[in-house]
Design an enzyme around this catalytic site. Sequence first.
Site, PDB file in Angstrom:
ATOM      1  N   PRO A 151       4.965  27.345  22.939  1.00  0.00           N
ATOM      2  CA  PRO A 151       5.285  27.938  21.651  1.00  0.00           C
ATOM      3  C   PRO A 151       4.682  27.227  20.448  1.00  0.00           C
ATOM      4  CG  PRO A 151       7.225  26.956  22.677  1.00  0.00           C
ATOM      5  CD  PRO A 151       6.151  26.967  23.704  1.00  0.00           C
ATOM      6  N   ASN A 152       4.256  28.048  19.528  1.00  0.00           N
ATOM      7  CA  ASN A 152       3.718  27.662  18.210  1.00  0.00           C
ATOM      8  C   ASN A 152       2.285  27.136  18.250  1.00  0.00           C
ATOM      9  OD1 ASN A 152       6.132  28.269  16.663  1.00  0.00           O
ATOM     10  ND2 ASN A 152       7.042  26.532  17.732  1.00  0.00           N
ATOM     11  N   ARG A 181      -1.121  23.593  10.222  1.00  0.00           N
ATOM     12  CA  ARG A 181      -0.109  22.744   9.573  1.00  0.00           C
ATOM     13  C   ARG A 181      -0.036  21.384  10.286  1.00  0.00           C
ATOM     14  NH1 ARG A 181       4.654  22.278  12.496  1.00  0.00           N
ATOM     15  NH2 ARG A 181       5.057  23.946  13.951  1.00  0.00           N
ATOM     16  N   TYR A 241      -1.521  16.834  14.331  1.00  0.00           N
ATOM     17  CA  TYR A 241      -2.195  17.690  15.313  1.00  0.00           C
ATOM     18  C   TYR A 241      -3.669  17.954  15.013  1.00  0.00           C
ATOM     19  CZ  TYR A 241       2.632  18.563  16.707  1.00  0.00           C
ATOM     20  OH  TYR A 241       3.924  18.404  17.137  1.00  0.00           O
ATOM     21  N   ASN A 261       0.268  22.456  28.259  1.00  0.00           N
ATOM     22  CA  ASN A 261       0.929  21.873  27.096  1.00  0.00           C
ATOM     23  C   ASN A 261       2.139  22.763  26.831  1.00  0.00           C
ATOM     24  OD1 ASN A 261       1.898  20.945  24.701  1.00  0.00           O
ATOM     25  ND2 ASN A 261      -0.087  20.852  23.656  1.00  0.00           N
ATOM     26  N   ALA A 267       7.394  22.671  22.850  1.00  0.00           N
ATOM     27  CA  ALA A 267       8.838  22.357  22.814  1.00  0.00           C
ATOM     28  C   ALA A 267       9.533  22.628  24.145  1.00  0.00           C
ATOM     29  CB  ALA A 267       9.501  23.141  21.694  1.00  0.00           C
ATOM     30  N   ASP A 313      10.806  24.125  37.384  1.00  0.00           N
ATOM     31  CA  ASP A 313      10.993  24.662  38.745  1.00  0.00           C
ATOM     32  C   ASP A 313       9.763  25.436  39.202  1.00  0.00           C
ATOM     33  OD1 ASP A 313      13.488  23.601  39.207  1.00  0.00           O
ATOM     34  OD2 ASP A 313      14.581  25.380  38.539  1.00  0.00           O
ATOM     35  N   GLU A 333      -0.011  17.504  32.684  1.00  0.00           N
ATOM     36  CA  GLU A 333       0.794  17.775  31.483  1.00  0.00           C
ATOM     37  C   GLU A 333       0.034  17.172  30.302  1.00  0.00           C
ATOM     38  OE1 GLU A 333       4.583  15.806  31.499  1.00  0.00           O
ATOM     39  OE2 GLU A 333       5.013  16.362  29.414  1.00  0.00           O
ATOM     40  N   HIS A 393      -0.281  16.623  26.002  1.00  0.00           N
ATOM     41  CA  HIS A 393       0.235  16.708  24.634  1.00  0.00           C
ATOM     42  C   HIS A 393      -0.828  16.199  23.683  1.00  0.00           C
ATOM     43  CE1 HIS A 393       4.191  17.731  26.053  1.00  0.00           C
ATOM     44  NE2 HIS A 393       4.025  16.803  26.976  1.00  0.00           N
ATOM     45  N   ILE A 394      -0.980  16.877  22.580  1.00  0.00           N
ATOM     46  CA  ILE A 394      -1.962  16.487  21.568  1.00  0.00           C
ATOM     47  C   ILE A 394      -1.539  15.161  20.938  1.00  0.00           C
ATOM     48  CG2 ILE A 394      -2.988  17.177  19.358  1.00  0.00           C
ATOM     49  CD1 ILE A 394      -2.358  20.149  20.300  1.00  0.00           C
ATOM     50  N   SER A 395      -0.267  15.073  20.606  1.00  0.00           N
ATOM     51  CA  SER A 395       0.264  13.846  19.997  1.00  0.00           C
ATOM     52  C   SER A 395       0.808  12.925  21.088  1.00  0.00           C
ATOM     53  CB  SER A 395       1.391  14.204  19.019  1.00  0.00           C
ATOM     54  OG  SER A 395       2.450  14.852  19.704  1.00  0.00           O
ATOM     55  N   ARG A 411       6.923   9.094  19.039  1.00  0.00           N
ATOM     56  CA  ARG A 411       7.664   9.921  18.092  1.00  0.00           C
ATOM     57  C   ARG A 411       9.176   9.739  18.261  1.00  0.00           C
ATOM     58  NH1 ARG A 411       4.838  15.678  18.069  1.00  0.00           N
ATOM     59  NH2 ARG A 411       6.070  15.812  16.150  1.00  0.00           N
TER      60      ARG A 411
HETATM   61  O1  CA2 Z   1       1.694  17.053  20.890  1.00  0.00           O
HETATM   62  C1  CA2 Z   1       1.830  18.139  21.481  1.00  0.00           C
HETATM   63  O2  CA2 Z   1       0.882  18.730  21.988  1.00  0.00           O
HETATM   64  C2  CA2 Z   1       3.199  18.793  21.555  1.00  0.00           C
HETATM   65  O3  CA2 Z   1       3.355  19.394  22.831  1.00  0.00           O
HETATM   66  C3  CA2 Z   1       3.261  19.833  20.451  1.00  0.00           C
HETATM   67  C4  CA2 Z   1       4.638  20.484  20.269  1.00  0.00           C
HETATM   68  C5  CA2 Z   1       5.755  19.459  20.207  1.00  0.00           C
HETATM   69  O4  CA2 Z   1       7.001  20.117  20.288  1.00  0.00           O
HETATM   70  C6  CA2 Z   1       5.629  18.478  21.345  1.00  0.00           C
HETATM   71  O5  CA2 Z   1       6.595  17.524  21.196  1.00  0.00           O
HETATM   72  C7  CA2 Z   1       4.293  17.787  21.389  1.00  0.00           C
HETATM   73  C8  CA2 Z   1       4.707  21.305  19.002  1.00  0.00           C
HETATM   74  C9  CA2 Z   1       3.643  22.323  18.858  1.00  0.00           C
HETATM   75  C10 CA2 Z   1       3.720  22.898  17.482  1.00  0.00           C
HETATM   76  O6  CA2 Z   1       2.597  23.686  17.256  1.00  0.00           O
HETATM   77  C11 CA2 Z   1       1.861  23.468  16.139  1.00  0.00           C
HETATM   78  C12 CA2 Z   1       1.635  24.524  15.315  1.00  0.00           C
HETATM   79  C13 CA2 Z   1       0.857  24.354  14.190  1.00  0.00           C
HETATM   80  C14 CA2 Z   1       0.290  23.161  13.923  1.00  0.00           C
HETATM   81  C15 CA2 Z   1       0.511  22.116  14.769  1.00  0.00           C
HETATM   82  C16 CA2 Z   1       1.300  22.263  15.879  1.00  0.00           C
END
Ligand code: CA2
Length: 149
Positions: A11-12, A19, A24, A73, A76, A86, A97, A99-101, A106
Amino acid sequence: MSNPIYILNGPNLNRLGTREPEIYGHTTLTEVEASCRNAASGHPIVFRQSNREYEIIDWVHEAIDQGSGIIINPAAFTFTSMAIMDALKMFPGPLIELHISNIHKREPIYHKSYVSPVATAVIAGLGTNGYPVAVRALLDMIDKPTARP
Ligand code: CA2
């Protein structure tokens, strides 16, 4: 033709590059996909993103039937979804797995991943460059399955 690798995004992440660039970066998900295809040098890739948990689960099932590896990835859903965990448990091939960050740097809510215990490897903190790095590592594991610990 070899079986595709599945690169699944939660998601997102469709909003990536719009943003929180300090966490990110500025790269969009479309650009990430291009970098993955470039790193795969012709190996087929299925690259998808969804904001819906069930859709990600269906795609993991698809990968179980016809994929050679998974990079996920889960965003959330990493911290909430036993259902995705599962589904991933049933995948017999290499699973990364991603993650960008660096989630471990964190807040504590980002520290407990449901996915890590079922993953072959975890990549976190390389920014969006982690995606092509993961593609190369996954293809290496697919080519040399015994080289993996
Ligand atoms: O660091 C990552 O790749 C995460 O999986 C990104 C998730 C966060 O919940 C994880 O803890 C770490 C959040 C993704 C939010 O998506 C974004 C949307 C717009 C700009 C940046 C990120």
